[in-house]
Design a protein around this motif. Structure first.
Motif, PDB file in Angstrom:
ATOM      1  N   LEU A 192      10.466  -2.577  12.514  1.00 18.51           N
ATOM      2  CA  LEU A 192      10.617  -3.782  11.720  1.00 18.51           C
ATOM      3  C   LEU A 192      10.269  -5.056  12.463  1.00 18.51           C
ATOM      4  CD1 LEU A 192      13.644  -2.267   9.974  1.00 18.51           C
ATOM      5  CD2 LEU A 192      11.593  -3.000   8.776  1.00 18.51           C
TER       6      LEU A 192
ATOM      7  N   TYR B 129      -2.981   4.250  14.084  1.00 17.63           N
ATOM      8  CA  TYR B 129      -3.496   5.236  13.126  1.00 17.63           C
ATOM      9  C   TYR B 129      -4.018   6.479  13.852  1.00 17.63           C
ATOM     10  CZ  TYR B 129      -3.900   1.921   9.105  1.00 17.63           C
ATOM     11  OH  TYR B 129      -3.680   1.056   8.065  1.00 17.63           O
TER      12      TYR B 129
ATOM     13  N   ILE C 286      16.678 -13.080   9.589  1.00 15.93           N
ATOM     14  CA  ILE C 286      15.335 -13.338   9.075  1.00 15.93           C
ATOM     15  C   ILE C 286      15.350 -14.248   7.839  1.00 15.93           C
ATOM     16  CG2 ILE C 286      15.058 -11.341   7.530  1.00 15.93           C
ATOM     17  CD1 ILE C 286      12.317 -11.189   9.466  1.00 15.93           C
TER      18      ILE C 286
ATOM     19  N   ILE D 240      16.070  -8.397   2.911  1.00 17.54           N
ATOM     20  CA  ILE D 240      15.718  -9.603   3.649  1.00 17.54           C
ATOM     21  C   ILE D 240      16.897 -10.587   3.677  1.00 17.54           C
ATOM     22  CG2 ILE D 240      14.161 -11.619   3.666  1.00 17.54           C
ATOM     23  CD1 ILE D 240      12.682  -9.076   4.317  1.00 17.54           C
TER      24      ILE D 240
ATOM     25  N   ASN E 253      -4.845   2.525   1.732  1.00 14.72           N
ATOM     26  CA  ASN E 253      -3.450   2.741   2.128  1.00 14.72           C
ATOM     27  C   ASN E 253      -2.475   2.254   1.070  1.00 14.72           C
ATOM     28  OD1 ASN E 253      -3.264   4.155   4.654  1.00 14.72           O
ATOM     29  ND2 ASN E 253      -4.406   2.436   5.521  1.00 14.72           N
TER      30      ASN E 253
ATOM     31  N   ASN F 182       5.135   3.826  11.589  1.00 18.64           N
ATOM     32  CA  ASN F 182       5.769   2.666  10.955  1.00 18.64           C
ATOM     33  C   ASN F 182       7.255   2.841  10.706  1.00 18.64           C
ATOM     34  OD1 ASN F 182       3.604   0.723  10.444  1.00 18.64           O
ATOM     35  ND2 ASN F 182       2.715   2.392   9.255  1.00 18.64           N
TER      36      ASN F 182
ATOM     37  N   LEU G 229       0.594   6.913   9.128  1.00 19.73           N
ATOM     38  CA  LEU G 229       1.645   5.969   8.736  1.00 19.73           C
ATOM     39  C   LEU G 229       2.966   6.224   9.444  1.00 19.73           C
ATOM     40  CD1 LEU G 229       0.845   5.903   4.927  1.00 19.73           C
ATOM     41  CD2 LEU G 229       0.199   4.227   6.665  1.00 19.73           C
TER      42      LEU G 229
ATOM     43  N   ARG H  77      -1.523  -2.301  16.664  1.00 24.98           N
ATOM     44  CA  ARG H  77      -0.777  -1.562  15.654  1.00 24.98           C
ATOM     45  C   ARG H  77      -1.729  -0.707  14.811  1.00 24.98           C
ATOM     46  NH1 ARG H  77       4.773  -2.880  13.574  1.00 24.98           N
ATOM     47  NH2 ARG H  77       5.003  -1.373  11.919  1.00 24.98           N
TER      48      ARG H  77
ATOM     49  N   PRO I  64       4.220  -7.521  14.313  1.00 21.95           N
ATOM     50  CA  PRO I  64       3.176  -7.602  15.339  1.00 21.95           C
ATOM     51  C   PRO I  64       2.580  -9.004  15.356  1.00 21.95           C
ATOM     52  CG  PRO I  64       2.497  -6.175  13.498  1.00 21.95           C
ATOM     53  CD  PRO I  64       3.876  -6.633  13.206  1.00 21.95           C
TER      54      PRO I  64
ATOM     55  N   PRO J 107      -1.779  -3.366   2.102  1.00 26.89           N
ATOM     56  CA  PRO J 107      -2.864  -3.336   3.087  1.00 26.89           C
ATOM     57  C   PRO J 107      -4.207  -3.177   2.396  1.00 26.89           C
ATOM     58  CG  PRO J 107      -1.546  -1.307   3.170  1.00 26.89           C
ATOM     59  CD  PRO J 107      -1.132  -2.068   1.953  1.00 26.89           C
TER      60      PRO J 107
ATOM     61  N   LEU K  95      13.038 -17.289   6.320  1.00 31.41           N
ATOM     62  CA  LEU K  95      12.222 -17.062   5.135  1.00 31.41           C
ATOM     63  C   LEU K  95      12.690 -17.807   3.895  1.00 31.41           C
ATOM     64  CD1 LEU K  95      11.250 -13.304   5.384  1.00 31.41           C
ATOM     65  CD2 LEU K  95       9.888 -15.318   5.923  1.00 31.41           C
TER      66      LEU K  95
ATOM     67  N   ILE L 245       4.052  -5.484   1.198  1.00 31.81           N
ATOM     68  CA  ILE L 245       2.819  -5.639   1.970  1.00 31.81           C
ATOM     69  C   ILE L 245       1.751  -4.712   1.421  1.00 31.81           C
ATOM     70  CG2 ILE L 245       1.759  -5.452   4.248  1.00 31.81           C
ATOM     71  CD1 ILE L 245       5.161  -5.618   4.825  1.00 31.81           C
TER      72      ILE L 245
ATOM     73  N   PHE M 177      -1.510  -7.013  15.933  1.00 34.35           N
ATOM     74  CA  PHE M 177      -1.777  -6.143  14.789  1.00 34.35           C
ATOM     75  C   PHE M 177      -2.963  -5.204  15.058  1.00 34.35           C
ATOM     76  CE2 PHE M 177      -3.571  -5.092  10.591  1.00 34.35           C
ATOM     77  CZ  PHE M 177      -2.506  -4.350  10.100  1.00 34.35           C
TER      78      PHE M 177
HETATM   79  C1  CLR Z   1       1.763  -0.538   7.185  1.00 32.45           C
HETATM   80  C2  CLR Z   1       0.685   0.512   7.094  1.00 32.45           C
HETATM   81  C3  CLR Z   1      -0.567  -0.088   6.537  1.00 32.45           C
HETATM   82  C4  CLR Z   1      -1.052  -1.249   7.357  1.00 32.45           C
HETATM   83  C5  CLR Z   1       0.038  -2.253   7.575  1.00 32.45           C
HETATM   84  C6  CLR Z   1      -0.211  -3.562   7.394  1.00 32.45           C
HETATM   85  C7  CLR Z   1       0.738  -4.635   7.680  1.00 32.45           C
HETATM   86  C8  CLR Z   1       1.992  -4.170   8.444  1.00 32.45           C
HETATM   87  C9  CLR Z   1       2.451  -2.835   7.871  1.00 32.45           C
HETATM   88  C10 CLR Z   1       1.369  -1.746   8.033  1.00 32.45           C
HETATM   89  C11 CLR Z   1       3.800  -2.391   8.450  1.00 32.45           C
HETATM   90  C12 CLR Z   1       4.867  -3.476   8.339  1.00 32.45           C
HETATM   91  C13 CLR Z   1       4.430  -4.782   8.959  1.00 32.45           C
HETATM   92  C14 CLR Z   1       3.107  -5.189   8.282  1.00 32.45           C
HETATM   93  C15 CLR Z   1       2.871  -6.620   8.744  1.00 32.45           C
HETATM   94  C16 CLR Z   1       4.274  -7.212   8.863  1.00 32.45           C
HETATM   95  C17 CLR Z   1       5.268  -6.043   8.658  1.00 32.45           C
HETATM   96  C18 CLR Z   1       4.247  -4.614  10.469  1.00 32.45           C
HETATM   97  C19 CLR Z   1       1.230  -1.330   9.481  1.00 32.45           C
HETATM   98  C20 CLR Z   1       6.535  -6.290   9.476  1.00 32.45           C
HETATM   99  C21 CLR Z   1       7.571  -5.190   9.330  1.00 32.45           C
HETATM  100  C22 CLR Z   1       7.067  -7.626   9.005  1.00 32.45           C
HETATM  101  C23 CLR Z   1       8.514  -7.890   9.315  1.00 32.45           C
HETATM  102  C24 CLR Z   1       8.868  -9.321   8.990  1.00 32.45           C
HETATM  103  C25 CLR Z   1       9.097  -9.538   7.507  1.00 32.45           C
HETATM  104  C26 CLR Z   1      10.445  -9.021   7.142  1.00 32.45           C
HETATM  105  C27 CLR Z   1       8.918 -10.977   7.162  1.00 32.45           C
HETATM  106  O1  CLR Z   1      -1.553   0.905   6.443  1.00 32.45           O
END
Ligand code: CLR
Length: 457
Positions: free
Chosen positions: A94, A56, A22, A184, A176, A90, A87, A52, A97, A157, A26, A155, A49
């Motif tokens: 990794l 919930y 990754i 990374i 959240n 989750n 949650l 995803r 979505p 939310p 990045l 991240i 997403f």
């Molecule tokens: C976590 C729970 C929150 C809503 C939410 C928003 C964005 C999500 C995150 C959750 C989980 C992790 C997530 C993220 C968007 C991107 C990230 C899915 C569901 C993934 C793991 C990104 C992986 C790539 C990076 C390493 C660049 O209420």
């Protein structure tokens, strides 16, 4: 709980385990807004997403149980259970979505709920949802803000979520917590949820103040959640504790205080620091002092009853790029606790299928009954996601690029024609009546199934 047998148990084919790193993608993106970066499809999981977000709902029965309780404090307990359970899926997930396309929708109807999600804005990306089941309503919007710090991605939310029990004239809101993806650059990726979550009940004035702890090198705190339920005069009513990956329990304050007094060793930061002050009784005294001095009115860092005395010195202990392991020998089990929520075990094949839960496995399935009434913008009809699900990575990449270009063109032509901006079909912008924050309101029309189809796929 669902009888999951009715639904698909696995995806059509196991995932492709890529060697792709990754960081190689990045490293060119430091400082950029991550939602604007096109990432190779090998980092994706075959869900949008919006799907995803529908995760919930896996433990939606907790909202039904909450709505059936007579006493507002017990209702609060189940709302807490629901908020944390949302949650759990989750954990170890990794894969990224797919970013929903503007106007994309996703519906899901199960025994305990029905939910409709829509991508209401593209820049910034905002997804709105509305779920209900007679006795309760659950709605909100999420604008995931990704910050890239080099070694980790944070991240946030953004957006508020609300649970309502219309028959009881009662509403709860919360935001959240942050999600942090570590390692990374090198090492094994891992994720934690960290920060404070405050659940407010607007009818009773009760609040739940929960802390999602940072593992920060102290494996005892990995995935831990704990906090108190307070009444409107900030009086502690209950202690709530658990892990967002496993369970949530609740006990009364006396049992909690007694437990802290008697189990100081469990609450101390284990044998690492050998200062003379670290005798169990000293630690116990310190814990109680800390407990007694907790200022519950304001919600700051020291407000949480830490189960470890110091996280800072502990962080030296962990290899920089390893994944903290949860210490199985360390379990808090406070007498007189009741379990509010317990996670469903992951299916045996989970690790070959993007670490999906059983529930997630079923989300992209087109059920026979959907065939002729599905909304044409439903995520299940996205060709790129379908191709990835079927193991066709190159095909998925081609489709993903095509869809993103199509979206860009549609955007441009709207701008050039000076026709009105895009308006979402099922939600409109409004103000959350409880928190007074900006929010998205459902217009109530989706399930009439009268779809005019913007062609987005
Ligand atoms: C976590 C729970 C929150 C809503 C939410 C928003 C964005 C999500 C995150 C959750 C989980 C992790 C997530 C993220 C968007 C991107 C990230 C899915 C569901 C993934 C793991 C990104 C992986 C790539 C990076 C390493 C660049 O209420």
């Amino acid at each position: 709980m669902e009888v999951e047998n009715e639904y698909r148990h696995v995806l059509p084919v196991p995932m492709y385990h890529s060697e792709y790193n990754i960081w190689s993608v990045l490293k060119n993106c430091i400082g950029k807004e991550l939602s604007k970066i096109t990432m190779p499809v090998v980092f994706n999981e075959p869900l949008s997403f919006l799907q995803r977000m529908a995760e919930y709902m896996e433990y939606a029965h907790l909202l039904r149980i909450a709505s059936q309780q007579e006493d507002p404090m017990t209702r609060m307990q189940y709302v807490i259970g629901f908020a944390v359970s949302a949650l759990a899926s989750n954990w170890e997930r990794l894969g990224k979505p797919f970013n929903p396309l503007l106007g994309e929708t996703y519906e899901l109807e199960r025994k305990e709920f029905k939910i409709i999600c829509e991508q209401v804005s593209h820049h910034p990306p905002v997804s709105a949802f509305h779920a209900e089941n007679g006795d309760w309503v659950f709605h909100g919007s999420i604008h995931p803000k990704l910050k890239f710090w080099g070694k980790s991605v944070e991240i946030q939310p953004k957006g508020v979520v609300t649970v309502e029990f219309p028959k009881l004239n009662e509403a709860y809101t919360w935001t959240n917590v942050q999600c942090c993806v570590h390692n990374i650059i090198v090492g094994k990726l891992w994720m934690e949820q960290v920060g404070n979550m405050e659940i407010t009940s607007f009818a009773s004035g009760h609040k739940a103040q929960l802390t999602f702890k940072q593992a920060g090198g102290n494996s005892k705190d990995l995935h831990r959640v704990e906090g108190f339920i307070l009444d409107k005069s900030k009086h502690k009513l209950k202690f709530v504790y658990g892990k967002w990956t496993e369970f949530i329990k609740c006990t009364d304050i006396n049992s909690y205080e007694e437990y802290v007094r008697d189990n100081s060793t469990k609450f101390s930061s284990n044998s690492r620091s050998k200062s003379p002050n670290d005798s169990p009784s000293h630690t116990s005294r310190k814990m109680l002092q800390k407990f007694n001095s907790l200022k519950v009115g304001s919600f700051n860092k020291s407000n949480s009853m830490s189960t470890s005395e110091s996280v800072d010195d502990a962080s030296l202990d962990l290899g920089e790029n390893s994944v903290p392991k949860s210490e199985s020998t360390y379990s808090i089990d406070i007498p007189n606790s009741i379990t509010i929520w317990q996670v469903n075990p992951r299916p045996a094949q989970s690790s070959d299928y993007y670490q999906f839960t059983q529930f997630a496995m079923s989300l992209n399935e087109i059920e026979p009954k959907m065939q002729d009434c599905m909304c044409p913008t439903d995520s299940r009809l996205r060709p790129d996601i379908r191709k990835l699900e079927q193991g066709d990575i190159d095909g998925a990449a081609v489709e993903k690029t095509r869809l993103e270009e199509k979206q860009r063109d549609a955007n441009k032509s709207r701008k050039s024609k000076k026709t009105a901006e895009w308006t979402p079909r099922w939600f409109h912008q409004g103000t959350n009546p409880y928190t007074k924050q900006d929010d998205w309101e459902y217009n109530g029309d989706y399930w009439k199934r009268q779809y005019t189809d913007p062609d987005i796929f």
